[in-house]
Design a protein around this motif. Sequence first.
Motif, PDB file in Angstrom:
ATOM      1  N   TYR A 108       0.839  -1.199   0.000  1.00 56.74           N
ATOM      2  CA  TYR A 108       0.000   0.000   0.000  1.00 56.74           C
ATOM      3  C   TYR A 108       0.876   1.252   0.000  1.00 56.74           C
ATOM      4  O   TYR A 108       0.621   2.206  -0.755  1.00 56.74           O
ATOM      5  CB  TYR A 108      -0.888  -0.036   1.236  1.00 56.74           C
ATOM      6  N   ARG A 109       1.910   1.261   0.850  1.00 61.98           N
ATOM      7  CA  ARG A 109       2.770   2.436   0.964  1.00 61.98           C
ATOM      8  C   ARG A 109       3.515   2.707  -0.344  1.00 61.98           C
ATOM      9  O   ARG A 109       3.612   3.856  -0.790  1.00 61.98           O
ATOM     10  CB  ARG A 109       3.775   2.244   2.105  1.00 61.98           C
ATOM     11  N   LEU A 110       4.037   1.641  -0.965  1.00 60.78           N
ATOM     12  CA  LEU A 110       4.802   1.839  -2.192  1.00 60.78           C
ATOM     13  C   LEU A 110       3.897   2.173  -3.365  1.00 60.78           C
ATOM     14  O   LEU A 110       4.205   3.083  -4.155  1.00 60.78           O
ATOM     15  CB  LEU A 110       5.628   0.582  -2.501  1.00 60.78           C
ATOM     16  N   GLN A 111       2.785   1.475  -3.511  1.00 60.10           N
ATOM     17  CA  GLN A 111       1.881   1.769  -4.621  1.00 60.10           C
ATOM     18  C   GLN A 111       1.390   3.214  -4.548  1.00 60.10           C
ATOM     19  O   GLN A 111       1.345   3.925  -5.546  1.00 60.10           O
ATOM     20  CB  GLN A 111       0.689   0.818  -4.626  1.00 60.10           C
ATOM     21  N   ARG A 112       1.031   3.661  -3.361  1.00 56.47           N
ATOM     22  CA  ARG A 112       0.539   5.038  -3.176  1.00 56.47           C
ATOM     23  C   ARG A 112       1.623   6.048  -3.542  1.00 56.47           C
ATOM     24  O   ARG A 112       1.354   7.079  -4.167  1.00 56.47           O
ATOM     25  CB  ARG A 112       0.098   5.223  -1.725  1.00 56.47           C
ATOM     26  N   VAL A 165       1.936   6.933   3.242  1.00 55.57           N
ATOM     27  CA  VAL A 165       1.433   6.977   4.610  1.00 55.57           C
ATOM     28  C   VAL A 165       2.509   6.413   5.535  1.00 55.57           C
ATOM     29  O   VAL A 165       3.439   5.738   5.088  1.00 55.57           O
ATOM     30  CB  VAL A 165       0.123   6.168   4.758  1.00 55.57           C
ATOM     31  N   PRO A 166       2.418   6.675   6.831  1.00 57.45           N
ATOM     32  CA  PRO A 166       3.428   6.184   7.780  1.00 57.45           C
ATOM     33  C   PRO A 166       3.459   4.659   7.826  1.00 57.45           C
ATOM     34  O   PRO A 166       2.556   3.988   7.334  1.00 57.45           O
ATOM     35  CB  PRO A 166       2.960   6.767   9.122  1.00 57.45           C
ATOM     36  N   PRO A 167       4.492   4.098   8.444  1.00 56.28           N
ATOM     37  CA  PRO A 167       4.574   2.637   8.590  1.00 56.28           C
ATOM     38  C   PRO A 167       3.402   2.097   9.388  1.00 56.28           C
ATOM     39  O   PRO A 167       2.752   2.824  10.148  1.00 56.28           O
ATOM     40  CB  PRO A 167       5.902   2.430   9.339  1.00 56.28           C
ATOM     41  N   PHE A 175      -2.123   9.809   8.608  1.00 55.80           N
ATOM     42  CA  PHE A 175      -2.981   8.654   8.324  1.00 55.80           C
ATOM     43  C   PHE A 175      -2.980   7.717   9.520  1.00 55.80           C
ATOM     44  O   PHE A 175      -1.938   7.466  10.117  1.00 55.80           O
ATOM     45  CB  PHE A 175      -2.484   7.911   7.082  1.00 55.80           C
ATOM     46  N   ASP A 176      -4.151   7.225   9.878  1.00 56.35           N
ATOM     47  CA  ASP A 176      -4.274   6.236  10.939  1.00 56.35           C
ATOM     48  C   ASP A 176      -4.658   4.898  10.322  1.00 56.35           C
ATOM     49  O   ASP A 176      -5.745   4.762   9.738  1.00 56.35           O
ATOM     50  CB  ASP A 176      -5.347   6.663  11.957  1.00 56.35           C
ATOM     51  N   TRP A 177      -3.780   3.927  10.449  1.00 55.43           N
ATOM     52  CA  TRP A 177      -4.085   2.604   9.935  1.00 55.43           C
ATOM     53  C   TRP A 177      -5.259   1.997  10.706  1.00 55.43           C
ATOM     54  O   TRP A 177      -5.347   2.152  11.911  1.00 55.43           O
ATOM     55  CB  TRP A 177      -2.881   1.670  10.079  1.00 55.43           C
TER      56      TRP A 177
END
Length: 318
Positions: free
Chosen positions: A69-73, A81-83, A125-127
């Motif tokens: 998700y982080r890389l695609q975004r 977004v954060p880890p 962002f809140d996971w």
Amino acid sequence: MRAETIRLTTEYWQTQARLGSGLAARSLSAWSRVSPRSLAATGGVWLASTLALVRQERARSREVAAAFYRLQRAVETGHTVPPLHGGYDAHTVRLGDLRAEWASLAGTAAEHQEDDGRPIALDPFDWPEADDEAHDLAARTSLTVTGPVRAGQALDRLTADLDNRLDAPAFLADLDQAMGDAGTVAAGAADREALRGGRDLVAAASRTDRRVLGWARVTDDDPCSWCAMLASRGAVYKSRKSAALKDADNLPVDPEDVEKFHAMCHCQTVPVYSRTLLISEAATQYREEWKTVTKGLRGAEAMRAWRRHHDAKRRTSG
């Protein structure tokens, strides 16, 4: 969809597929120790050990999904977004670091790219929290029904007719078949329950992410007719405004259908960040085939024609 995103989504479903298939194999191996002579006891041992494995792999599936998700975004929007875990004080992260994080979890080679040093902005962002209690309950129910309960029902049927059977070897062969079938179905359930971790994370995160416009289905190498049809539709958008910008011949799909997965299905849903989505080569081919096969047909008739076509194609290619 950029070329890197298409490659990334392929790596994503492949990584999740390896995770699910590996768990299914371990579940099936453990099932070989389940005995019809002591189904309650040995089935209980199998259930406890498989549930523990499901919990473990569900967490791994979630970690893989977050890195994807982080890389695609980042690739699609220039923002990420954060880890998933831990605090993060920086306001940016290097694109190369996101690629390295993904490669580490996916087990792929982290090849150097010219833009690895590019700073990617971190959006607040809140996971979403994982509902482990609900997931555990769903996994326990699914594994129990597909494994010990299914085996017990088969055993009851076979023993009820035992007085009318004169060939003991045939009875034992049927019993082995019934036990094997239950183990195989239960292994598929374990696969699905493990992948629930990543699938639910992507779905929940996408719903609250202001940059996500919708979702698209990404299939594995041998999708069933239903999954291939869903992939052929491209994106399913959050809002009617976004949906109105879709291609006129891209037939609508119920958003809930995009997130339905059967046992041993390794398809995934991925976020969509652009209204000019370019779907994968396979999905594009499915869409063209759908138009040809279902021309002049609608509803159930169209789906039946598509299923006949796709199933025949799978048999030929297999």
